[in-house]
Design an enzyme around this catalytic site. Sequence first.
Site: not given
Ligand code: GLU
Length: 446
Positions: A124, A164, A236, A238-239, A241-242
Site C-alpha cells: 500500500k 484507492d 460515501g 466515491g468509486n 459506493a458508486w
Molecule cells: N485499493 C484497492 C484495495 O484496497 C485496490 C488495490 C489494487 O487494485 O491494487 O484493495
Amino acid sequence: MDVKKIMTSLEAKHPGEVEYLQAVHEVLESIEEVYNQHPEFAKAKIVERIVEPDRIFTFRVDWVDDKGEVQTNIGYRVQFNSAIGPYKGGLRFHKAVNLSMLKFLGFEQTFKNALTTLPMGGAKGGSDFDPTGKSDGEIMRFCHAFMLELWQNIGPDTDVPAGDVGVGAREIGYMYGMYKKLAREYNTGVITGKSINWGGSLIRPEATGYGGLYFVEHMLKKLNRSIVGQRVIVSGFGNVAWGAAQKATQLGAKVVGLSGPDGCVEVPNGMTNEMIYYMLELRASNQNIVEPFAKKFASESKFTAGKKVWIIPCDIALPSAFQNELNGDDAQTLINNGVKLVAEISNMGCTPEAIKAFQDNKIPFAPGKAVNAGGVATSGLEMTQNAIHLSWTSEEVDERLHQIMESIHNACVKYGQEDGYINYVKGANIAGFMKVAIAMKEQGVI
Ligand code: GLU
C-alpha cells in the site's frame, strides 16, 4: 502463539500506530487456534515475520500550486509481503494518511490478495496530499512529483500500485505518464486502474462495488434470502459506493442512503440511474461534500447535516468509505432499526466494538478483506491482460470476477463455521493467512 505477548511487543516497537495495531490484533485473534495446530509455523517464526512489512519507502514530494507557491507532502510505499507474488495494492491520497494507516492497509492487502486466488503479494502507499479543492493542474503536478520519487521501486514484476481513496483513473494516468517517461519503456502492467484507452480493464472501475454485491448475494443465498426489494445504504459517494449502488440497484435492491463528510442523504424510494450517475459528477467536482446531491434531487431526497448514514433504517448496510467509519454506537443504531446484514466494502470500515455488536446479535457480518477483494482481483485480471497484450470483453471480466467472489465466499464459509453462524471475519483471516504462511514457510528464512 501468545497474542497478548505479541501485541505488547508490537505496541512497544510501534507506539501510536493505532490502525496498524488494530488490524494485526484482529487477524491474530482469529488465527490463534489454527496457528497453534501447526508447530512448523512457530518454528519458522511466521507470525513474528508476517506482521512486519518487508520494507517501507518514505519520500518528500515537492510541487508548485496554482498560485506559484511551493508545497511539500510526504509520500510512502509499504511493501508488506511478497510470499505469493509481486507487491500489489493501491495508493491513497488523503490528508490523514500516515504510516500507521498505510501499514494497516498493506497488512490487510496481503491477506485480501491471497484470498483472490491470484498470485499477488501485499502493498500500500500514498500521501498526505489532500485532493479537496485542487485544480486539475495541481493534481497533475502532484502526481508527476510523486512518481518522480516512486518509479524506481515499482515494476510489473516487482510492485504494482493502483488507486484507492483519492486516486482514480485521472491520477493513475498522470502517474503512469511520468513513469513511462522515466523508465523509457511502455509497460502498462506497472500500474492498474488505467483508462480503457491505454491498457485498462473493462469493469475495473466498477469491480470493488460489483464484487462486494456478488459477495452479499452469496451471503444471502446461504440464508435462503433474496436481495430483491432490500433497502441498502452505502457510506460515501466515491468509486466504491458508486459501484455498489449501481450493482445493488441492478439486482433489484433499493439504495436508500449515501453520505459524505458533511452529512447523509436519505432517498426513501431508492436511487435512480440518474442519481447513481450523478455520484460520479459529485466526486469529479473535488469538493468532497454530498449536500449538492440533495439539492439536485430535492423532491426525492433529504439531507441531514453532520450525521452518518447509519441513522437511516435499512436491511443491508455497506460501509464503503473509510476505516473505522462505523463504531459501536452506530452498530447499535443499525441493530435497533432492524439491520439484517452488514458487509464492509471499505477496508476495516467497522471498529472492533461494532463487529462484536453484530456478531453478538448474530447479524451476518463480513469484513472488507473478503467483501472488497473484487477490486484488486480485477486489477490482477488487468495485469494478465497487459501481460498477454489482449483485452477481454466486459462479460469475460465480470464472469471471472463472479467466480473469484464465489471462491472467496466458499473459503470464508469453510474456515468460519461456528455453530449455526458463519464468522466471516475468522473465515477470511484464516483462509488468507494459511496461504501466505505456507508460502513463507516453503521459501525459508529470507
Ligand atoms: N485499493 C484497492 C484495495 O484496497 C485496490 C488495490 C489494487 O487494485 O491494487 O484493495
